[in-house]
Enzyme design. Structure first.
Site, PDB file in Angstrom:
ATOM      1  N   SER A 179       0.789  -1.227   0.000  1.00  0.00           N
ATOM      2  CA  SER A 179       0.000   0.000   0.000  1.00  0.00           C
ATOM      3  C   SER A 179       0.823   1.281   0.000  1.00  0.00           C
ATOM      4  CB  SER A 179      -0.980  -0.008   1.168  1.00  0.00           C
ATOM      5  OG  SER A 179      -0.315  -0.285   2.379  1.00  0.00           O
ATOM      6  N   HIS A 207      -5.858  -3.139  -2.525  1.00  0.00           N
ATOM      7  CA  HIS A 207      -5.635  -2.156  -3.596  1.00  0.00           C
ATOM      8  C   HIS A 207      -5.709  -2.762  -4.987  1.00  0.00           C
ATOM      9  CE1 HIS A 207      -4.422   1.024  -0.817  1.00  0.00           C
ATOM     10  NE2 HIS A 207      -3.836   0.067  -0.126  1.00  0.00           N
ATOM     11  N   LYS A 239     -12.045   1.146  -0.964  1.00  0.00           N
ATOM     12  CA  LYS A 239     -11.101   1.684  -1.944  1.00  0.00           C
ATOM     13  C   LYS A 239     -11.773   1.709  -3.315  1.00  0.00           C
ATOM     14  CE  LYS A 239      -7.488   0.978   1.249  1.00  0.00           C
ATOM     15  NZ  LYS A 239      -6.839  -0.020   2.082  1.00  0.00           N
TER      16      LYS A 239
HETATM   17  C1  LIG Z   1      -6.679  -0.098   3.526  1.00  0.00           C
HETATM   18  C2  LIG Z   1      -6.106  -1.430   3.785  1.00  0.00           C
HETATM   19  C3  LIG Z   1      -6.628  -2.249   4.788  1.00  0.00           C
HETATM   20  C4  LIG Z   1      -7.642  -1.759   5.780  1.00  0.00           C
HETATM   21  O1  LIG Z   1      -8.918  -1.781   5.244  1.00  0.00           O
HETATM   22  P1  LIG Z   1     -10.039  -0.915   5.961  1.00  0.00           P
HETATM   23  O2  LIG Z   1     -11.313  -1.440   5.420  1.00  0.00           O
HETATM   24  O3  LIG Z   1      -9.769   0.501   5.585  1.00  0.00           O
HETATM   25  O4  LIG Z   1      -9.894  -1.147   7.435  1.00  0.00           O
HETATM   26  C5  LIG Z   1      -6.138  -3.533   4.909  1.00  0.00           C
HETATM   27  N1  LIG Z   1      -5.167  -3.970   4.091  1.00  0.00           N
HETATM   28  C6  LIG Z   1      -4.603  -3.197   3.153  1.00  0.00           C
HETATM   29  C7  LIG Z   1      -3.510  -3.747   2.290  1.00  0.00           C
HETATM   30  C8  LIG Z   1      -5.058  -1.889   2.978  1.00  0.00           C
HETATM   31  O5  LIG Z   1      -4.493  -1.115   2.067  1.00  0.00           O
END
Ligand SMILES: *Cc1c(COP(=O)(O)O)cnc(C)c1O
Length: 391
Positions: A179, A207, A239
């Site tokens: 990320s 992502h 996302k």
């Molecule tokens: C954003 C993210 C999360 C967390 O997800 P949320 O629903 O925002 O808690 C978990 N893993 C990765 C790789 C992320 O980028």
């Protein structure tokens, strides 16, 4: 000041002295190409709304209609009385979307990772992870009862050593797309390693979903991997899908195990049904509006070729996450403030989110961007960097 507050102030001051103090900016608009932040209009380059679905009219309408029908809140956890027809339908559609027998909705990706790791391992088992995994996967390792080991980013021979030395059931867990760097996990090699060492492979593709693969099914589609190779697949909904929440997709046995044993599933309130209803529309739009993914790819290519022309250092990323590593913590903050003043909102990422000495601008591209937005950002970035090296 109470001794309680005095103790906290000391820690806060230490963080301030290190240049690592964090503060929030207030967003006054929806996520869109142009956003209002702290009273200023700028082009947003810091959201994970990769496909531009967060404020899509069809999602908003589905959200409104479901709120009218089912109310604002779910009222309870899924196992008590909060599992609505909208949740059930979304789970079935997520299973179909991922090509897996079943899917389970979770309240957030953070909770999904913590709950899954804890549910799949116990005392005497071993969890092995990439050092640059998302904090929620790492915390899942720390909070599990298993022995937790990390290998240097992408170093599969180190991973293999840890798996060979590990006891009990082994779980190998990795981000699909990292990320803060935007690079992809070497998924075929990870699957091969897991197979060879008798480990279960868990991939968090937060992502990748909506973005990677010919039809947006994420890194598993991008690398043409099977359910048997990647038995545990986690995705998030906040996302590219534009809403909120997360899911785990896999076999009947995996999902039943999580319903029984994942504490972050059992002991938390279900998402509002309206969130599930809006997400169902997002899933359809990932297919129906494939132009969003294609346009996003064009924006990624345009950014990378423009950045190269400006002589900017880029990381090895084919995803919308395009970090520009600056190094110094204070410097990255100054540059991001200059960009904001010039009308561009770019996230500045510092330790401990990234390793010390690798503070960066995390440029994220999305389907609402235009080529001229990217050209203007790159020009402003070049000016800010020149000003910094002159000072
Ligand atoms: C954003 C993210 C999360 C967390 O997800 P949320 O629903 O925002 O808690 C978990 N893993 C990765 C790789 C992320 O980028």
């Amino acid at each position: 000041m109470t001794t309680f507050d005095a103790a906290l102030r000391l820690r806060l001051e230490q963080r301030q002295v290190k240049g690592l103090y964090r503060a929030r900016k207030v967003l006054q608009s929806p996520q869109a190409r142009q956003v209002q932040v702290d009273g200023r209009t700028c082009i947003g380059f810091s959201s994970n709304d990769y496909l531009g679905l967060a404020s899509h009219p069809a999602l908003i309408q589905a959200f409104q209609q479901a709120a009218e029908r089912y109310g604002a809140g779910s009222g309870a956890s899924h196992l008590v009385s909060g599992h609505s027809v909208e949740h059930q339908a979304l789970e079935e559609e997520l299973a179909e979307f991922t090509g897996r027998p079943r899917a389970l909705l979770m309240s957030t990706g953070y909770m999904a990772n913590i709950g899954v790791i804890r549910a799949l391992t116990d005392r005497g088992d071993t969890v092995v992870q990439d050092r640059l995994n998302h904090a929620s996967l790492l915390d899942g390792g720390f909070l599990s009862r298993a022995a937790f080991q990390r290998y240097p980013h992408g170093d599969l021979s180190a991973a293999e050593d840890l798996l060979l030395q590990g006891a009990g059931q082994k779980l190998l867990a990795s981000d699909g797309v990292f990320s803060m760097d935007g690079d992809l996990a070497p998924l075929p090699a990870l699957a091969e390693l897991a197979h060879r060492s008798g480990a279960w492979l868990m991939i968090d593709d937060a992502h990748g979903f909506g973005v990677l693969g010919a039809t947006g099914r994420g890194i598993v589609e991008h690398c043409a991997m099977s359910l048997a190779q990647v038995p545990v697949l986690v995705g998030t909904l906040g996302k590219a899908f534009g809403t909120f929440g997360a899911f785990v997709a896999g076999s009947e046995m995996l999902i039943e195990t999580l319903i029984q044993f994942a504490r972050t599933y059992v002991y938390t309130t279900a998402l509002p049904p309206a969130v599930a209803a809006a997400t169902r529309v997002a899933l359809r739009l990932v297919d129906a509006e494939a132009w969003r993914r294609l346009h996003l790819r064009e924006m990624i290519d345009h950014f990378r070729s423009g950045a190269a022309a400006h002589g900017l250092p880029l990381l090895d990323s084919v995803t919308p996450i395009q970090p520009v590593v600056i190094g110094d913590d204070a410097r990255v903050m100054r540059i991001s403030e200059q960009l904001l003043a010039a009308g561009f909102w770019v996230g500045a990422i510092r330790p401990p989110t990234v390793p010390a000495g690798s503070a960066r601008l995390r440029v994220t591209l999305n389907a609402s961007h235009r080529k001229e937005d990217i050209d203007a950002l790159l020009d402003a970035l070049a000016v800010a960097l020149r000003r910094e090296s002159a000072s």
